[in-house]
Write an enzyme that holds these catalytic residues in place. Structure first.
Site, mmCIF file in Angstrom:
data_model
loop_
_atom_site.group_PDB
_atom_site.id
_atom_site.type_symbol
_atom_site.label_atom_id
_atom_site.label_comp_id
_atom_site.label_asym_id
_atom_site.label_seq_id
_atom_site.Cartn_x
_atom_site.Cartn_y
_atom_site.Cartn_z
ATOM 1 N N TYR A 121 0.925 -1.155 -0.143
ATOM 2 C CA TYR A 121 -0.164 -0.045 -0.085
ATOM 3 C C TYR A 121 0.925 1.168 -0.121
ATOM 4 C CZ TYR A 121 -4.616 2.484 0.630
ATOM 5 O OH TYR A 121 -5.781 3.226 0.593
ATOM 6 N N LYS A 149 -3.172 8.428 2.761
ATOM 7 C CA LYS A 149 -3.944 8.027 3.464
ATOM 8 C C LYS A 149 -4.145 8.829 5.076
ATOM 9 C CE LYS A 149 -7.235 6.190 0.478
ATOM 10 N NZ LYS A 149 -7.992 6.966 0.210
HETATM 11 P P1 NAD Z 1 -12.601 3.531 -7.904
HETATM 12 O O1 NAD Z 1 -11.634 3.491 -9.045
HETATM 13 O O2 NAD Z 1 -14.063 3.064 -8.688
HETATM 14 O O3 NAD Z 1 -12.686 5.203 -7.752
HETATM 15 C C1 NAD Z 1 -11.531 5.968 -7.715
HETATM 16 C C2 NAD Z 1 -11.963 7.438 -8.558
HETATM 17 O O4 NAD Z 1 -10.903 8.303 -8.460
HETATM 18 C C3 NAD Z 1 -12.535 7.051 -9.923
HETATM 19 O O5 NAD Z 1 -13.621 7.262 -10.337
HETATM 20 C C4 NAD Z 1 -11.276 8.018 -10.741
HETATM 21 O O6 NAD Z 1 -11.833 8.510 -11.890
HETATM 22 C C5 NAD Z 1 -11.147 9.030 -9.468
HETATM 23 N N1 NAD Z 1 -10.004 9.810 -9.764
HETATM 24 C C6 NAD Z 1 -8.636 9.482 -9.890
HETATM 25 N N2 NAD Z 1 -7.952 10.502 -10.193
HETATM 26 C C7 NAD Z 1 -8.728 11.684 -10.513
HETATM 27 C C8 NAD Z 1 -8.426 12.891 -10.627
HETATM 28 N N3 NAD Z 1 -7.317 13.172 -11.009
HETATM 29 N N4 NAD Z 1 -9.430 13.783 -10.490
HETATM 30 C C9 NAD Z 1 -10.738 13.199 -10.457
HETATM 31 N N5 NAD Z 1 -10.929 12.056 -10.193
HETATM 32 C C10 NAD Z 1 -9.862 11.041 -10.029
HETATM 33 O O7 NAD Z 1 -12.195 2.984 -6.800
HETATM 34 P P2 NAD Z 1 -12.656 3.152 -5.357
HETATM 35 O O8 NAD Z 1 -12.174 1.975 -4.581
HETATM 36 O O9 NAD Z 1 -14.054 3.126 -5.146
HETATM 37 O O10 NAD Z 1 -12.072 4.359 -4.735
HETATM 38 C C11 NAD Z 1 -12.627 5.198 -4.278
HETATM 39 C C12 NAD Z 1 -11.818 5.715 -2.794
HETATM 40 O O11 NAD Z 1 -11.959 4.620 -1.877
HETATM 41 C C13 NAD Z 1 -10.394 6.207 -3.119
HETATM 42 O O12 NAD Z 1 -10.130 7.272 -2.202
HETATM 43 C C14 NAD Z 1 -9.902 4.868 -2.331
HETATM 44 O O13 NAD Z 1 -8.529 5.178 -1.983
HETATM 45 C C15 NAD Z 1 -10.804 4.586 -1.266
HETATM 46 N N6 NAD Z 1 -10.855 3.402 -0.764
HETATM 47 C C16 NAD Z 1 -10.882 2.194 -1.639
HETATM 48 C C17 NAD Z 1 -10.811 0.782 -1.007
HETATM 49 C C18 NAD Z 1 -10.741 -0.456 -1.915
HETATM 50 O O14 NAD Z 1 -10.432 -1.665 -1.261
HETATM 51 N N7 NAD Z 1 -11.432 -0.329 -2.931
HETATM 52 C C19 NAD Z 1 -10.673 0.732 0.427
HETATM 53 C C20 NAD Z 1 -10.690 1.794 1.288
HETATM 54 C C21 NAD Z 1 -10.688 2.901 0.701
#
Ligand code: NAD
Length: 274
Positions: A155, A162
């Site tokens: 990570y 984060k």
């Molecule tokens: P996802 O890929 O569906 O969403 C990530 C989003 O970030 C996408 O829609 C992408 O277009 C957007 N993004 C990236 N760069 C960008 C930019 N320059 N401008 C605007 N948008 C941008 O994946 P997700 O897992 O739904 O991620 C959403 C959030 O949840 C993130 O912050 C991620 O770190 C967090 N998260 C994810 C998990 C997991 O296991 N999937 C766990 C905990 C937290």
């Protein structure tokens, strides 16, 4: 209908696997009007049908958070189309591939800057730009992960981002609390999404969490969505600066559950054993 009459914007839907999609679904089911943003034209093709599915085909805007003018334009569009907003969801993160595997100390200054800019500073910038159109009692929500609190293999750079994001939530909560605006984060357990695909050995992470969480299961975007909706609603009117875990309880474990074989040797309980 807990969100009846509420209007807000959700940044971070890439497809119907996105955590932001789960939050949007729960908000719309509870009566909210939701505006959506997309990162670029290839994602626009996926986001527009999703917005239509949620009755918001006319509320879809471009917003690459690395471009300050797109954030300003978003604010103007929301002001024109919605007037005030009652909630904002920041579900955005990005780190260059080099920051998500290998030795942590090898990360470049450039990659470090990009990850912090898109995954952390964007929350501050969006908050500042949208503040003039936020209603009293507006609620802001972002998404974090346990790798910002403890070491998680691979990570790496995103863990540092984060950690910064979680402190940003707390400082923003104090800063905006005097205006009645709340700022919280959900720390979600691992979920297979587009962003997660960038993390090396992510499948192992999923298996490990399933096996060692008190609930012995991984979380879904609907479960994160329901908790997110609560934090965006008036049900959580006295909650701010909080990092709320939606992770099947994984974060409370100090040691994996162990079972002993016939010779008395300990082995880790596996495959979701009860
Ligand atoms: P996802 O890929 O569906 O969403 C990530 C989003 O970030 C996408 O829609 C992408 O277009 C957007 N993004 C990236 N760069 C960008 C930019 N320059 N401008 C605007 N948008 C941008 O994946 P997700 O897992 O739904 O991620 C959403 C959030 O949840 C993130 O912050 C991620 O770190 C967090 N998260 C994810 C998990 C997991 O296991 N999937 C766990 C905990 C937290």
């Amino acid at each position: 209908m807990v969100m009846n009459g509420k209007k807000g914007v959700i940044l971070g839907v890439a497809n119907d696997k996105s955590i932001a999609y789960g939050i949007a679904k729960s908000c719309v089911e509870q009566g909210a009007k939701v505006a959506f943003t997309y990162l670029n034209d290839s994602l626009k093709k996926r986001v527009v049908p999703i917005a239509e599915e949620f009755g918001s085909g006319d509320l879809v805007y471009p917003c690459d958070v690395s471009n300050p003018s797109e954030i300003k334009d978003l604010c103007e569009s929301l002001k024109r189309d919605l007037g005030e907003i009652d909630f904002v969801v920041h579900s955005i993160a990005f780190a260059p591939k080099e920051g998500l595997s290998g030795r942590f100390m090898d990360v470049s200054k450039e990659a470090f800057g990009v990850a912090m800019d898109i995954s952390v500073f964007s929350l501050i910038e969006i908050t500042k730009e949208l503040k003039p159109i936020m209603s009293e009692n507006c609620s802001i929500l972002t998404l974090s992960y346990y790798g910002g609190v403890k070491y998680i293999p691979n990570y790496n750079l995103m863990g540092v981002a984060k950690a910064a994001l979680e402190m940003t939530v707390k400082y923003l909560a104090e800063d905006l609390g005097k205006d009645g605006i709340r700022v919280n984060a959900i720390s979600a357990g691992p979920i297979k999404t587009l962003a997660a695909a960038g993390i090396s050995d992510f499948r192992f992470m999923l298996k490990w969490n399933e096996a060692h969480s008190p609930l012995r299961k991984n979380v879904t975007i609907n479960e994160v969505g329901n908790s997110g909706m609560y934090l965006l609603s008036d049900l959580s009117s006295a909650v701010t600066g909080e990092i709320h875990y939606v992770d099947s309880g994984y974060n409370v474990m100090g040691m994996p559950a162990v079972k002993f074989d016939e010779e008395g040797k300990p082995t880790i309980a596996w495959n979701g054993e009860k």
